[in-house]
Design a protein around this motif. Sequence first.
Motif, PDB file in Angstrom:
ATOM      1  N   THR A 146      67.300  22.842  26.614  1.00 46.80           N
ATOM      2  CA  THR A 146      68.217  23.651  27.416  1.00 46.80           C
ATOM      3  C   THR A 146      69.316  22.767  28.000  1.00 46.80           C
ATOM      4  O   THR A 146      69.235  21.536  27.980  1.00 46.80           O
ATOM      5  CB  THR A 146      67.461  24.351  28.551  1.00 46.80           C
ATOM      6  OG1 THR A 146      66.819  23.348  29.359  1.00 46.80           O
ATOM      7  CG2 THR A 146      66.412  25.303  28.002  1.00 46.80           C
ATOM      8  N   GLY A 147      70.351  23.416  28.556  1.00 40.12           N
ATOM      9  CA  GLY A 147      71.454  22.668  29.143  1.00 40.12           C
ATOM     10  C   GLY A 147      71.011  21.744  30.260  1.00 40.12           C
ATOM     11  O   GLY A 147      71.506  20.606  30.380  1.00 40.12           O
ATOM     12  N   MET A 150      69.613  18.663  28.815  1.00 36.31           N
ATOM     13  CA  MET A 150      70.663  17.827  28.230  1.00 36.31           C
ATOM     14  C   MET A 150      71.370  17.016  29.318  1.00 36.31           C
ATOM     15  O   MET A 150      71.725  15.850  29.106  1.00 36.31           O
ATOM     16  CB  MET A 150      71.684  18.692  27.493  1.00 36.31           C
ATOM     17  CG  MET A 150      71.145  19.406  26.258  1.00 36.31           C
ATOM     18  SD  MET A 150      70.409  18.298  25.025  1.00 36.31           S
ATOM     19  CE  MET A 150      68.640  18.517  25.365  1.00 36.31           C
ATOM     20  N   GLU A 301      79.108  25.960  26.641  1.00 34.97           N
ATOM     21  CA  GLU A 301      78.445  24.896  25.892  1.00 34.97           C
ATOM     22  C   GLU A 301      78.998  24.699  24.489  1.00 34.97           C
ATOM     23  O   GLU A 301      78.437  23.949  23.704  1.00 34.97           O
ATOM     24  CB  GLU A 301      76.943  25.163  25.814  1.00 34.97           C
ATOM     25  CG  GLU A 301      76.271  25.094  27.174  1.00 34.97           C
ATOM     26  CD  GLU A 301      74.780  25.343  27.088  1.00 34.97           C
ATOM     27  OE1 GLU A 301      74.022  24.556  27.671  1.00 34.97           O
ATOM     28  OE2 GLU A 301      74.380  26.326  26.439  1.00 34.97           O
ATOM     29  N   THR A 305      77.358  26.269  19.501  1.00 32.15           N
ATOM     30  CA  THR A 305      76.011  26.234  20.076  1.00 32.15           C
ATOM     31  C   THR A 305      75.253  27.517  19.743  1.00 32.15           C
ATOM     32  O   THR A 305      75.776  28.615  19.927  1.00 32.15           O
ATOM     33  CB  THR A 305      76.073  26.084  21.607  1.00 32.15           C
ATOM     34  OG1 THR A 305      76.870  24.954  21.938  1.00 32.15           O
ATOM     35  CG2 THR A 305      74.677  25.904  22.187  1.00 32.15           C
ATOM     36  N   TYR A 379      78.188  15.673  31.799  1.00 35.66           N
ATOM     37  CA  TYR A 379      77.912  16.696  30.776  1.00 35.66           C
ATOM     38  C   TYR A 379      78.827  17.902  30.959  1.00 35.66           C
ATOM     39  O   TYR A 379      79.394  18.416  30.002  1.00 35.66           O
ATOM     40  CB  TYR A 379      76.443  17.111  30.881  1.00 35.66           C
ATOM     41  CG  TYR A 379      76.021  18.213  29.934  1.00 35.66           C
ATOM     42  CD1 TYR A 379      75.733  17.933  28.600  1.00 35.66           C
ATOM     43  CD2 TYR A 379      75.895  19.529  30.379  1.00 35.66           C
ATOM     44  CE1 TYR A 379      75.337  18.951  27.729  1.00 35.66           C
ATOM     45  CE2 TYR A 379      75.498  20.546  29.519  1.00 35.66           C
ATOM     46  CZ  TYR A 379      75.223  20.249  28.199  1.00 35.66           C
ATOM     47  OH  TYR A 379      74.835  21.251  27.344  1.00 35.66           O
ATOM     48  N   GLN A 383      81.738  19.468  28.459  1.00 34.58           N
ATOM     49  CA  GLN A 383      81.666  20.841  27.957  1.00 34.58           C
ATOM     50  C   GLN A 383      82.911  21.652  28.328  1.00 34.58           C
ATOM     51  O   GLN A 383      83.206  22.670  27.683  1.00 34.58           O
ATOM     52  CB  GLN A 383      80.420  21.546  28.498  1.00 34.58           C
ATOM     53  CG  GLN A 383      79.097  20.905  28.103  1.00 34.58           C
ATOM     54  CD  GLN A 383      78.877  20.846  26.605  1.00 34.58           C
ATOM     55  OE1 GLN A 383      79.592  21.475  25.842  1.00 34.58           O
ATOM     56  NE2 GLN A 383      77.914  20.066  26.175  1.00 34.58           N
ATOM     57  N   ARG A 483      72.520  21.817  21.011  1.00 30.18           N
ATOM     58  CA  ARG A 483      73.134  21.296  22.239  1.00 30.18           C
ATOM     59  C   ARG A 483      73.144  19.773  22.238  1.00 30.18           C
ATOM     60  O   ARG A 483      74.137  19.149  22.616  1.00 30.18           O
ATOM     61  CB  ARG A 483      72.385  21.810  23.473  1.00 30.18           C
ATOM     62  CG  ARG A 483      72.626  23.265  23.791  1.00 30.18           C
ATOM     63  CD  ARG A 483      71.874  23.694  25.037  1.00 30.18           C
ATOM     64  NE  ARG A 483      72.113  25.108  25.345  1.00 30.18           N
ATOM     65  CZ  ARG A 483      71.497  26.120  24.752  1.00 30.18           C
ATOM     66  NH1 ARG A 483      70.590  25.875  23.826  1.00 30.18           N
ATOM     67  NH2 ARG A 483      71.786  27.365  25.075  1.00 30.18           N
TER      68      ARG A 483
END
Length: 535
Positions: A146-147, A150, A301, A305, A379, A383, A483
Amino acid sequence: MEVNLFYLTVLVSILAYIYHWITRNNGYFHDKPIPSLAVKPFFGCSASLLLKQTTFSEFILTMYNKFPNVKVLGVFDTTTPMFVIRDPQLIKRIGVKDFDHFVDHRPTFGNSDNNESPHALFAKSLFALNGQRWRDMRATLSPAFTGSKMRQMFQLMEECIQAMITHLEANLKQKGSMEVEVKDILSRLAMDVIASCAFGLKVNCFEDRENAFLQHARKMLLFGRPKVFFKIMTFRWFPEFANRLGFDVIDKEQAVYFSSIIKDTVQTRETKGIVRHDMIDLLLQAKKGTLKHNQETEVHEGFATVQESDVGKAQVTKAMTETEMIAQCFIFLIGGFDTVSTAATFLIYELVRSPEIQEKLYQEILETEKSLNGKALTYDALQGMKYMDMVVSESLRMWSPAPALDRLCVRDYVVDDGEGLRFTIDKGTCAWIPVHGLHHDPKYFPNPDRFDPERFSDANKANVNLDVYLPFGIGPRNCIGSRFALMEVKAIIYHLLLKFSFQRSENTQIPLKLKKGFVALTTEKGMFMQLAARS
């Protein structure tokens, strides 16, 4: 003489039986209302590919264009009947709506249900698992990609990229510019990232250029070796026999080496209570059954994705075994190493070919760097880069790391388009989704051989048919690591372009020539460019 004649008769009988076994289904498509390609004994329709007369991408595109007005055509990949799906609506039905009929991948490298060898790690990986075992593993691993996870691993990735930048800057200090082979540099970086994020190791393949981790990984990933080719063909011709022998695409030597690394790392962390927020930590949570989906913060994202399905979000109470955990680290190495380095290599190639696109992307990088006010890249900042996402999305369209997707039909499936086309995809056959063909069809992407990031601008991306844009697959069995891969590719390009410009060198090959045969997307002679330091 009689003895010799006897043995000759036995040999001829065995060969005749093998020939009959391999060609027994060659007339399969004759009773189907769809066109099919000519079949050759032993090779099916794949002779040009297996004999290294064409590239995998060219093979898929030629097959796709053979019958431009049909929705489905039939081919044989060696002995397996394959339904090549050209119609977007049918692709969506097979990949998403009627997924239960096409849950599994074709067992190319072994089947976990039959192969219980302790060293058959590929067969126990997420990619190779079947049915409920796959569903359970997907749901178990899904929270790790998941984000929020990440974000936790982003710093580890950044450390590896900064080590690469330091190495390149040191080499450029005296010269100002130098010729580099892009895939070699990015392969070393990808290995550092995988070693850090998936194995908990700091390797630095730029300083220690022939370290044991790199050597073992390279050997394991040489899928063009005769030994591996023999295994693949044995799986294709005699899958049950190969499984009973415990065949696995990963050699025992590499299985033992990497397994010992993971076991030692796990023991150290459990003994000393070390938390590093990497994949080992997440897999340890999965092993204990404590890795769960959390509420995610909304963030853009990237267009490419893929989203997790209900299968991945299901609650699983069964804990992961140590062998299963090790197997997942292996598939991260196999999938994360070559896919990311390949995607970034071809993206850089397009930036070399298109200096105006490179400059526009550089300006966005400068703006992002300025907005950080001296702080490290995050991150979320990465994005938020719209043009970066456009460039990456277009590169994945032109150079999709997976030219085709496969789905094994696990129970009979009736195709009925409501316009007179009706037939059955039988259990045990496969559906083949020709990604490279779809991505280069002018019906969906006008002027498909032109590198045009504007296809994915805010004004245009609504026109992209998501049923034919498939760089990371489709449906519940899509790529779980999209991702991670996108994060890494974008971070690589960000830091490289911030410090250097990409220019043509004497050895830059335009257009690039790809390696022929059933191999991953790779260049024939490398991808060379001139790397110049920015003032």
